[in-house]
Design a protein around this motif. Structure first.
Motif, PDB file in Angstrom:
ATOM      1  N   THR A  16     -26.066 -17.177 -25.874  1.00 13.55           N
ATOM      2  CA  THR A  16     -25.158 -17.415 -27.006  1.00 13.55           C
ATOM      3  C   THR A  16     -23.777 -16.836 -26.700  1.00 13.55           C
ATOM      4  O   THR A  16     -23.677 -15.881 -25.930  1.00 13.55           O
ATOM      5  CB  THR A  16     -25.705 -16.744 -28.276  1.00 13.55           C
ATOM      6  OG1 THR A  16     -25.887 -15.354 -28.022  1.00 13.55           O
ATOM      7  CG2 THR A  16     -26.996 -17.376 -28.716  1.00 13.55           C
ATOM      8  N   PRO A  17     -22.721 -17.381 -27.301  1.00 15.00           N
ATOM      9  CA  PRO A  17     -22.733 -18.610 -28.086  1.00 15.00           C
ATOM     10  C   PRO A  17     -22.804 -19.828 -27.173  1.00 15.00           C
ATOM     11  O   PRO A  17     -22.263 -19.804 -26.072  1.00 15.00           O
ATOM     12  CB  PRO A  17     -21.411 -18.564 -28.845  1.00 15.00           C
ATOM     13  CG  PRO A  17     -20.520 -17.702 -28.010  1.00 15.00           C
ATOM     14  CD  PRO A  17     -21.387 -16.749 -27.261  1.00 15.00           C
ATOM     15  N   LYS A 268     -25.103 -22.216 -31.272  1.00 14.73           N
ATOM     16  CA  LYS A 268     -26.167 -21.205 -31.363  1.00 14.73           C
ATOM     17  C   LYS A 268     -25.523 -19.831 -31.207  1.00 14.73           C
ATOM     18  O   LYS A 268     -24.776 -19.600 -30.252  1.00 14.73           O
ATOM     19  CB  LYS A 268     -27.208 -21.421 -30.259  1.00 14.73           C
ATOM     20  CG  LYS A 268     -28.398 -20.479 -30.404  1.00 14.73           C
ATOM     21  CD  LYS A 268     -29.334 -20.515 -29.198  1.00 14.73           C
ATOM     22  CE  LYS A 268     -30.429 -19.470 -29.404  1.00 14.73           C
ATOM     23  NZ  LYS A 268     -30.971 -18.967 -28.143  1.00 14.73           N
ATOM     24  N   SER A 269     -25.797 -18.940 -32.157  1.00 15.81           N
ATOM     25  CA  SER A 269     -25.224 -17.598 -32.086  1.00 15.81           C
ATOM     26  C   SER A 269     -26.329 -16.576 -32.316  1.00 15.81           C
ATOM     27  O   SER A 269     -27.471 -16.934 -32.632  1.00 15.81           O
ATOM     28  CB  SER A 269     -24.117 -17.432 -33.134  1.00 15.81           C
ATOM     29  OG  SER A 269     -24.676 -17.285 -34.420  1.00 15.81           O
ATOM     30  N   THR A 330     -31.411 -15.299 -34.051  1.00 12.50           N
ATOM     31  CA  THR A 330     -30.591 -16.496 -33.801  1.00 12.50           C
ATOM     32  C   THR A 330     -30.040 -17.021 -35.123  1.00 12.50           C
ATOM     33  O   THR A 330     -30.777 -17.107 -36.114  1.00 12.50           O
ATOM     34  CB  THR A 330     -31.444 -17.596 -33.147  1.00 12.50           C
ATOM     35  OG1 THR A 330     -31.794 -17.160 -31.831  1.00 12.50           O
ATOM     36  CG2 THR A 330     -30.694 -18.916 -33.048  1.00 12.50           C
TER      37      THR A 330
END
Ligand SMILES: Cc1ncc(COP(=O)(O)O)c(C=O)c1O
Length: 373
Positions: A16-17, A268-269, A330
């Motif tokens: 991530t990210p 996506k973090s 997530t």
């Protein structure tokens, strides 16, 4: 360049990210608009300014699109180099050096470009004469955006100018109403496109009064395309954002008779810091564009409000009924505006099987990332 994932990785292993495409949702979106266009008897030339990727353009063309639009000569060059051969620069180009690049490209690909000035036509003519290539040329009419384009009464003189050049084919009218796309109510958008249609009809009347046939009217975006398709005026749709459906588009009241497009583009973090009343994720405005407002939170933590915490940080605050994620969790974001978000990333991580249990199927380069010129 370090890839955030490898093919075959499970979703949880994506670094991530990262910019993640839900392949199943993307394909459903592409198929839905292709089916809509087929059923309405209009052509589809989706705008590649959204995805900037040859693989996505190829999927659209395989589904029936006649080619793709781009806004910049350098985008056309990048996609042509990656194998896309039907490209329309739906924008004005007047710089002689850029026109030379475009004319060179036209030697190996079927190209089109928009014009709205005699100077633009003359310079394009010189570039084409030098390269020996020919090009389809659309005359742009301003249908309410107040950006590029001529008033309808001036279209005929410019179309005659285009037709008089041995290297240009007058392809019709470019008529895109950008400001209408994000009017929130479907009714307001319908009124805007009805007005746009009356402007296009005036331009068509000016052309026919001058004895010039208008082969095609092209335009429309994700916010209005059902109206253009139903108008009897437009013969081709240029929707771009439908492939990904950003948060800003999801905030529109849906169009009547339109297919429901799904979110297919995500950042996506991961939670990197946690306070008692807020969580900090590792995705700030280096990961997603904020020009159309913040991303929305998707999935397990949907409903939490995102606040920008800077270049590399996003802040999620506990709200009524919404628990905060824990350290390391997530968090999926739906970007506020897909086109400039894509421009921040080198590649798509393409996931098959959903964001919960899916697997990385492919990594797609974003060939036209950073192509501004
Ligand atoms: C000329 C033109 N056509 C089509 C589009 C695609 O619009 P959307 O992404 O809203 O579907 C755009 C977007 O800005 C555009 O500038």
């Amino acid at each position: 360049m370090r890839a955030p994932a490898r093919v075959g990785d499970p979703v949880h292993a994506i670094d991530t990210p990262a910019l993640v495409v839900d392949a199943d949702a993307l394909e459903r979106n592409i198929a839905a608009l292709a089916a809509f266009a087929r059923a309405r008897g209009v052509a589809l030339r989706p705008h590649a300014k959204t995805h900037k990727s040859a693989r996505s353009a190829q999927l659209q063309i395989e589904a029936g699109a006649v080619g793709v639009c781009v806004q910049k000569v350098s985008e056309a060059q990048a996609l042509a180099a990656a194998g896309v051969s039907q490209l329309y620069v739906s924008n004005e180009v007047v710089d002689p050096a850029k026109l030379d690049r475009l004319a060179d490209l036209a030697r190996g690909a079927r190209l089109a470009v928009a014009v709205d000035s005699p100077v633009g036509v003359e310079r394009l003519g010189r570039a084409l004469a030098r390269s020996g290539a020919s090009m389809d040329v659309f005359v742009e009419v301003d249908v309410g955006h107040g950006r590029c384009g001529l008033p309808p009464g001036s279209a005929a003189a410019l179309a005659r100018h285009v037709s008089g050049d041995p290297h240009m084919r007058f392809a019709g009218l470019q008529a895109y109403h950008g400001r209408a796309q994000h009017l929130r109510s479907a009714g307001e958008r319908e009124v805007a496109i009805r007005h746009a249609a009356s402007i296009v009809r005036a331009a068509q009347a000016a052309l026919s009064g001058a004895g010039i046939a208008c082969p095609l009217v092209t335009g429309a975006g994700t916010g209005t395309f059902t109206h253009e398709a139903a108008s009897g005026v437009w013969g081709e749709l240029q929707c771009g954002s439908y492939v990904f459906m950003d948060r800003d588009y999801a905030d529109n009241e849906p169009l009547p008779q339109a297919p429901r497009f799904e979110h297919a583009l995500f950042v996506k973090s991961q939670v990197m810091s946690r306070g008692t009343s807020h969580a900090v994720i590792d995705a700030g405005h280096k990961s997603h564009a904020l020009d159309s407002g913040p991303p929305s939170v998707w999935g397990a933590f949907a409903g939490l409000e995102f606040a920008n915490g800077g270049d590399e940080h996003g802040i999620l605050r506990a709200g009524a009924g919404h628990g905060l994620p824990a350290l390391g969790d997530t968090v999926w974001l739906v970007p506020g505006h897909c086109d400039p978000t894509v421009n921040l990333h080198d590649m798509y991580v393409v996931v098959r099987g959903g964001l919960e249990r899916g697997v990385v199927e492919e990594l797609w380069p974003i060939e036209a990332r950073g192509c501004l010129g």
